[in-house]
Scaffold this motif. Sequence first.
Motif, PDB file in Angstrom:
ATOM      1  N   ILE A 184       0.851  -1.201   0.000  1.00 35.83           N
ATOM      2  CA  ILE A 184       0.000   0.000   0.000  1.00 35.83           C
ATOM      3  C   ILE A 184       0.883   1.245   0.000  1.00 35.83           C
ATOM      4  N   ALA A 185       1.916   1.228   0.854  1.00 31.53           N
ATOM      5  CA  ALA A 185       2.794   2.403   0.910  1.00 31.53           C
ATOM      6  C   ALA A 185       3.439   2.623  -0.462  1.00 31.53           C
ATOM      7  N   ALA A 186       3.816   1.521  -1.097  1.00 30.46           N
ATOM      8  CA  ALA A 186       4.486   1.655  -2.397  1.00 30.46           C
ATOM      9  C   ALA A 186       3.550   2.298  -3.422  1.00 30.46           C
ATOM     10  N   VAL A 187       2.339   1.788  -3.527  1.00 28.61           N
ATOM     11  CA  VAL A 187       1.444   2.325  -4.565  1.00 28.61           C
ATOM     12  C   VAL A 187       0.922   3.701  -4.158  1.00 28.61           C
ATOM     13  N   ASP A 188       0.819   3.932  -2.863  1.00 34.87           N
ATOM     14  CA  ASP A 188       0.396   5.256  -2.406  1.00 34.87           C
ATOM     15  C   ASP A 188       1.434   6.310  -2.790  1.00 34.87           C
ATOM     16  N   GLY A 189       2.659   5.884  -2.932  1.00 36.79           N
ATOM     17  CA  GLY A 189       3.723   6.817  -3.326  1.00 36.79           C
ATOM     18  C   GLY A 189       3.947   6.831  -4.833  1.00 36.79           C
ATOM     19  N   ALA A 190       3.097   6.159  -5.577  1.00 37.24           N
ATOM     20  CA  ALA A 190       3.269   6.117  -7.036  1.00 37.24           C
ATOM     21  C   ALA A 190       2.974   7.491  -7.633  1.00 37.24           C
ATOM     22  N   SER A 191       3.295   7.633  -8.917  1.00 33.78           N
ATOM     23  CA  SER A 191       3.142   8.967  -9.517  1.00 33.78           C
ATOM     24  C   SER A 191       1.720   9.233 -10.011  1.00 33.78           C
ATOM     25  N   GLY A 192       0.840   8.254  -9.878  1.00 34.12           N
ATOM     26  CA  GLY A 192      -0.555   8.462 -10.294  1.00 34.12           C
ATOM     27  C   GLY A 192      -1.504   7.923  -9.238  1.00 34.12           C
ATOM     28  N   TRP A 193      -2.773   7.962  -9.587  1.00 32.93           N
ATOM     29  CA  TRP A 193      -3.836   7.555  -8.670  1.00 32.93           C
ATOM     30  C   TRP A 193      -3.851   6.019  -8.553  1.00 32.93           C
ATOM     31  N   PRO A 194      -3.811   5.465  -7.331  1.00 28.13           N
ATOM     32  CA  PRO A 194      -3.759   3.999  -7.201  1.00 28.13           C
ATOM     33  C   PRO A 194      -5.039   3.282  -7.669  1.00 28.13           C
ATOM     34  N   THR A 195      -4.858   2.044  -8.050  1.00 29.01           N
ATOM     35  CA  THR A 195      -5.981   1.185  -8.468  1.00 29.01           C
ATOM     36  C   THR A 195      -5.856  -0.122  -7.695  1.00 29.01           C
ATOM     37  N   PHE A 196      -6.936  -0.545  -7.084  1.00 27.69           N
ATOM     38  CA  PHE A 196      -6.866  -1.766  -6.270  1.00 27.69           C
ATOM     39  C   PHE A 196      -7.810  -2.845  -6.788  1.00 27.69           C
ATOM     40  N   VAL A 197      -7.268  -4.037  -6.882  1.00 24.33           N
ATOM     41  CA  VAL A 197      -8.010  -5.195  -7.386  1.00 24.33           C
ATOM     42  C   VAL A 197      -7.704  -6.358  -6.449  1.00 24.33           C
ATOM     43  N   ILE A 198      -8.704  -7.157  -6.096  1.00 24.68           N
ATOM     44  CA  ILE A 198      -8.352  -8.369  -5.335  1.00 24.68           C
ATOM     45  C   ILE A 198      -8.686  -9.669  -6.078  1.00 24.68           C
ATOM     46  N   SER A 199      -9.488  -9.580  -7.121  1.00 23.88           N
ATOM     47  CA  SER A 199      -9.798 -10.780  -7.925  1.00 23.88           C
ATOM     48  C   SER A 199     -10.083 -10.340  -9.346  1.00 23.88           C
ATOM     49  N   ASN A 200      -9.925 -11.249 -10.275  1.00 24.10           N
ATOM     50  CA  ASN A 200     -10.473 -11.032 -11.618  1.00 24.10           C
ATOM     51  C   ASN A 200     -10.640 -12.362 -12.334  1.00 24.10           C
ATOM     52  N   HIS A 201     -10.935 -12.285 -13.637  1.00 28.01           N
ATOM     53  CA  HIS A 201     -11.265 -13.502 -14.376  1.00 28.01           C
ATOM     54  C   HIS A 201     -10.049 -14.381 -14.676  1.00 28.01           C
ATOM     55  N   ASP A 202      -8.859 -13.932 -14.286  1.00 24.45           N
ATOM     56  CA  ASP A 202      -7.649 -14.735 -14.506  1.00 24.45           C
ATOM     57  C   ASP A 202      -7.033 -15.234 -13.204  1.00 24.45           C
ATOM     58  N   ILE A 203      -7.603 -14.818 -12.088  1.00 18.95           N
ATOM     59  CA  ILE A 203      -6.968 -15.088 -10.786  1.00 18.95           C
ATOM     60  C   ILE A 203      -7.996 -15.782  -9.888  1.00 18.95           C
ATOM     61  N   ALA A 204      -7.566 -16.769  -9.146  1.00 14.47           N
ATOM     62  CA  ALA A 204      -8.481 -17.430  -8.202  1.00 14.47           C
ATOM     63  C   ALA A 204      -9.160 -16.367  -7.335  1.00 14.47           C
TER      64      ALA A 204
END
Length: 568
Positions: free
Chosen positions: A338-358
């Motif tokens: 979280i700290a890493a993406v919070d410090g990214a140069s753009g707005w963070p995007t969070f995903v916990i599942s999708n059609h390719d991941i259990a």
Amino acid sequence: MNKLASRLVTLLVSLCMAGSIATAQTSPSHAVDAEGHQWWQHAVFYEIYPRSFADSNNDGVGDLRGITSKLDYLKDLGVDAIWISPCFPSPQVDFGYDVSDYENIDPMYGTLEDFDVLASEAKKRDIHIIFDFVVNHTSDQHKWFLDSKSSRTSAHRDWYIWRDGKGPGEPPNNWVSLFGGPAWKFDPVTNQYYYHFFYAEQPDLNWRNPAVKDAMFDVTRWWYKRGVAGFRLDAVETLFEDPGLHDNPILRPGKNAYGDAIEENKYNTKLPELHDVLRGLRKVADESNAVLIGETWTADVAELNQYYGEGNNELQLPMDFLFTMVNKLSPAEFRKQIAAVDGASGWPTFVISNHDIARSYDRYGDGQHNDQIAKLMAALYLTLRGTPIMYYGEEIGMKTTPPTRREDVKDPIGRTGWPEEKGRDGERTPMQWDSSENAGFSRGTPWLPVPATYKTHNVAEESKDPNSVLEFYKEVLKLRHTNRALLDGNYTPLNESDANVLCYLRVYKDQGVVVALNMSDAPQKVSLELKGKGFFSAKSLLATGKSAAKGDEVSLEPYGVFIGEVTK
Ligand code: GLC
């Protein structure tokens, strides 16, 4: 996590507002709010796998009319944008990720008129529609490829990657397909090989050809005009290949699930040229105030930053799979990501599942407290600074249900990779609407079997139970939409050495919210030490079970959640 996802990770790592604040909330129909936030920063996205969402004509496969019939459900849940996985005409070798016509709807899903109805009904509810743009390849049945393969001098020959073999029966180099076997297929008609990063039925487009670029950019314009508000760009990392066709290095001895050498995809993924394409697509998107989401399997945040682009001129929402793949309830690991993406140069995007991941339900679930853990995960990624992308069924605690016999597998990689790779059927099963036959998804025979858990985990049953996963999702989403600190507040980690509880503060101007998540199976007590942060005590906004705060001390049940407003 399934094997495909883990392969992707290895490969990529190796490479490298109602209520008190109603007026403050960005309405999806307005581009930017008074404080400069874009609509997609405050929107909650929801991925729909159209085959499996809702079947209006009872042929066993979901369709666009089915989606339209569920818009009220989605609105009530708190969804602002739906990303629909590919619903374009397709031979369905990769279930729509092999597109044979980018400007139409596959008859199995309906018609363009059905899309227009969906778009206008969604608009009435302030729900944006995001399409999935398969940019790396087309189907081998696309008219461009049919022409391309017809002769060496055809108008579309150079729209794909054709090369001579090294010698008789020998492909141009050692590249293997992500889906098994060589990445080159010999075509006897013209005596050359064509390149395919995925299935042989998915030939890679040649993005070095300006005509390809123009045609693909026009596809996005065409859909923007028709009411699409953005795209999720599929497999963007694979757009370009080394023109010198150097062999990929072999990472280690041994074979993968498909019996292929384990390669580092050094020469056929993540080439810098792809960023020119993203900048171009972004320019077109900006003309329509559209959003671009990326399927970006980055090795670290520095790489993620490249996808935002300099001055944010590429993707607005590159997905952060480093967060997705934490894969265990570890406060330390989550804090780090979280700290890493919070410090990214753009707005963070969070995903916990999708059609390719259990599915997250069982990736994080311990088999005993799965519902509670599903709520914990919801409370986590829906209260962070950034845009969440939900996956259909996550909100009711749908479980990954992989086939148990090879002959039942639908996803081709599950057949070639069996038993090590069982494919992605498990996370694509029909949405569980109620406890009637086929979970209310279809009165026909569903294309994939409905998991047995539909009797307890379905929309109708859970809507009646205030303690259900679904009701919890609705409450968190409501809070998220109405609380300015949750929408825009800065992220500050608290109690950073706690091994069991993940705790953070979100502060917007003088408004603050604290989130405390017990990632252990034992009760926990944490002192928030709010004074050092300019606050005094916490007052519950949403908590599970008996989790509660006294002053700035929070008591949490096993896997308990506490979300509280902090006061000065
Ligand atoms: C992306 C999609 C996946 C598909 C592949 C090829 O990874 O998410 O489902 O199989 O691209 O298009």
